[in-house]
Write an enzyme that holds these catalytic residues in place. Structure first.
Site, PDB file in Angstrom:
ATOM      1  CE  LYS A 114      37.206  36.871  31.917  1.00  0.00           C
ATOM      2  NZ  LYS A 114      37.812  38.223  31.943  1.00  0.00           N
ATOM      3  CB  SER A 190      40.067  37.972  34.979  1.00  0.00           C
ATOM      4  OG  SER A 190      39.362  38.722  33.994  1.00  0.00           O
ATOM      5  CB  SER A 214      41.163  40.598  31.803  1.00  0.00           C
ATOM      6  OG  SER A 214      41.411  40.960  33.142  1.00  0.00           O
TER       7      SER A 214
END
Length: 520
Positions: A114, A190, A214
């Protein structure tokens, strides 16, 4: 270390060149692939068996994933930047294996990371324009642990700007990520870029971060396994914070076994992250021994209907009820419904934000730029997202708990009186009923349409308990709707009960085998 620019058109421009160079080196090396690599649903154990059998090398594997990324991007918009050194790193690991005959735990395994986790020499933007040129000089400690175990950072993944949105993954720099099971839908946020990439077999395993939803939300929407571990089990230093008192980094994978392998090398104390002090003496060296197909036998499970029955989609509800039956069919005792006294009152006033303080500390520690030191600087530099802009502006005006009626200071799960009370209530009921876990749907509704940002966002159960109490919560696929959209079931355990969660989620996964790849 050089890095590829974060500009999308430049990324796509460099991909074909990268592939050609990779193929050239593969053809001229002494280790030639014996077979075409079938990437679909490939696991760490399968890859290591192939290495040992001489079927292909890590370099071959990296090249194959680069081809997969080139084929699927920018359709999914999951990948932001490639690691330009990935092929070289793979080649070095292949050389090490030829010389030693030994494989490290994650030897030659490509990882999707990420874009809010520091990776040395590779852009780490947090989805923001303010950091679009930031390439850290050092890896976050968890990335260093993965590398020490032999992993290769293959690419960074798209994310919601500053990790603000659990609804979808949209960044100013790279735009919106699409769900690989239906590109008209979100993968949630996210960490949606990691979820979409791993679901679509662009990498072997992935990393996300979870402040409220997330890791588990995108994993649920993309038919993945997502581990939010106990707060304190893994380090968060070198990671762009959202609400640091909630933030956890964890694996997002296609199988429980792979998630366990990734988690195992990430755990442990980090002096730069004081909360990991609580994990000392509570971690284990071998979590893989809990991968037990009979792990549901004689276990006791509470069904939290106050969450599962909260305006659910009928198909998700049916999938969840079938999942509960499947758990019972594998030898578990089901307590249904499970009642936690004062649950709705205890869950209130848990959110607590010191975003400005945490982000500005990150900027000072890692970014060290005169032009980006404050939230005001970030706002000045700009964003394409009205949602992100509003959240940034709100952070200037608001610090503390989301209730004027509560005067309790913001703290983590070990020091905040409201969080401790919430956890004690839950674990107290678990103790009184001798429960091993509590289950509920990760979402009560399928993935929303991308164009339905507001009204389509319903049914997110991940935000309610574990980010505040600090308890571990794992999501595992529980099937698909008639439209082909994935759904997940969530297992909530006591603090540091990862061994029990691994046992039970693995047994459920192996008994049902719901995971299947998208038809891209």
């Amino acid at each position: 270390m050089p890095h590829i620019t974060a500009n999308r058109s430049d990324l796509l421009h460099y991909l074909p060149v990268t592939i050609c160079l990779c193929l050239f080196f593969a053809l001229t090396s002494c280790e030639k692939p014996q077979e075409k690599i079938q990437l679909e649903e490939l696991t760490i154990a399968e890859i290591h068996r192939a290495f040992q059998a001489g079927n292909y090398t890590s370099e071959d594997l990296v090249n194959a994933y680069l081809e997969q990324i080139e084929m699927l991007e920018p359709r999914l918009n999951a990948i932001t930047v490639l690691n330009p050194a990935a092929v070289e790193e793979a080649r070095n690991l292949d050389k090490e294996f030829r010389q030693t005959g030994k494989l490290r735990p994650l030897h030659g395994i490509p990882v999707i990371v990420k874009d809010n986790i520091n990776t040395a020499g590779i852009l780490t933007t947090g989805g923001s324009r303010a950091l679009e040129n930031f390439a850290p000089s050092e890896d976050a400690p968890i990335i260093q642990k993965l590398k020490d175990a032999g992993a290769i950072v293959l690419a960074k993944s798209n994310m919601a700007e500053w990790a603000f949105s659990p609804r979808h993954s949209e960044s100013t720099t790279f735009g919106t990520t699409h769900n690989p099971y239906d590109t008209a839908h979100v993968p949630a946020g996210s960490s949606g870029g990691t979820a979409a990439a791993i679901a679509a077999n662009m990498g072997t395993v992935g990393l996300g971060t979870d402040t409220g939803n997330s890791i588990r939300g995108p994993s649920s929407h993309c038919s993945l396994v997502g581990f939010r571990t106990t707060l304190g089990l893994t380090s968060r230093s070198g990671i762009i914070p959202l609400y640091l008192r909630n933030d956890v980094v964890g694996p997002m994978c296609r199988t429980v076994e792979d998630a366990t392998r990734v988690m195992q090398v990430m755990t442990g104390y980090d002096p730069a992250d004081p909360i990991t002090k609580y994990s000392e003496g509570r971690t284990q060296t071998d979590y893989l021994r809990y991968l037990d197909k009979d792990g549901l036998k004689n276990k006791r499970i509470g069904v939290l209907r106050i969450l599962s029955d909260n305006d659910p989609d009928p198909e998700i509800s049916a999938l969840f009820n079938q999942a509960v039956s499947d758990l019972a069919g594998q030898g578990a005792t089901i307590i249904d419904p499970l009642n936690i006294p004062d649950f709705n009152a205890l869950r209130q006033n848990q959110w607590c934000s010191v975003f400005q303080q945490d982000v500005e500390e990150f900027l000072a520690t890692y970014v060290k730029s005169d032009s980006v030191q404050t939230i005001e600087d970030i706002i000045r530099i700009g964003t394409n997202s009205e949602f992100a802009l509003q959240r940034l502006q709100n952070s200037l005006d608001f610090v503390g708990r989301y209730s004027d009626a509560i005067d309790a200071p913001c703290g983590d799960a070990y020091s905040d009186s409201l969080r401790i009370a919430f956890r004690n209530a839950i674990e107290g009921v678990m103790d009184s009923l001798q429960l091993d876990v509590i289950v509920y749907p990760s979402w009560n509704n399928p993935a929303a349409l991308i164009n339905d940002f507001q009204e389509g966002y319903r049914g997110d159960n991940s935000q309610i308990i574990s980010p505040h109490t600090g308890q571990p919560a794992f999501t595992v696929p529980m099937g698909f709707t008639s439209a082909g959209l994935p759904a997940g079931i969530q297992f909530l355990g006591r603090m540091y009960s990862e061994p029990v969660l691994i046992q039970m989620t693995y047994a459920y996964e192996q008994a049902t085998l719901h995971r299947k790849p998208p038809k891209l």
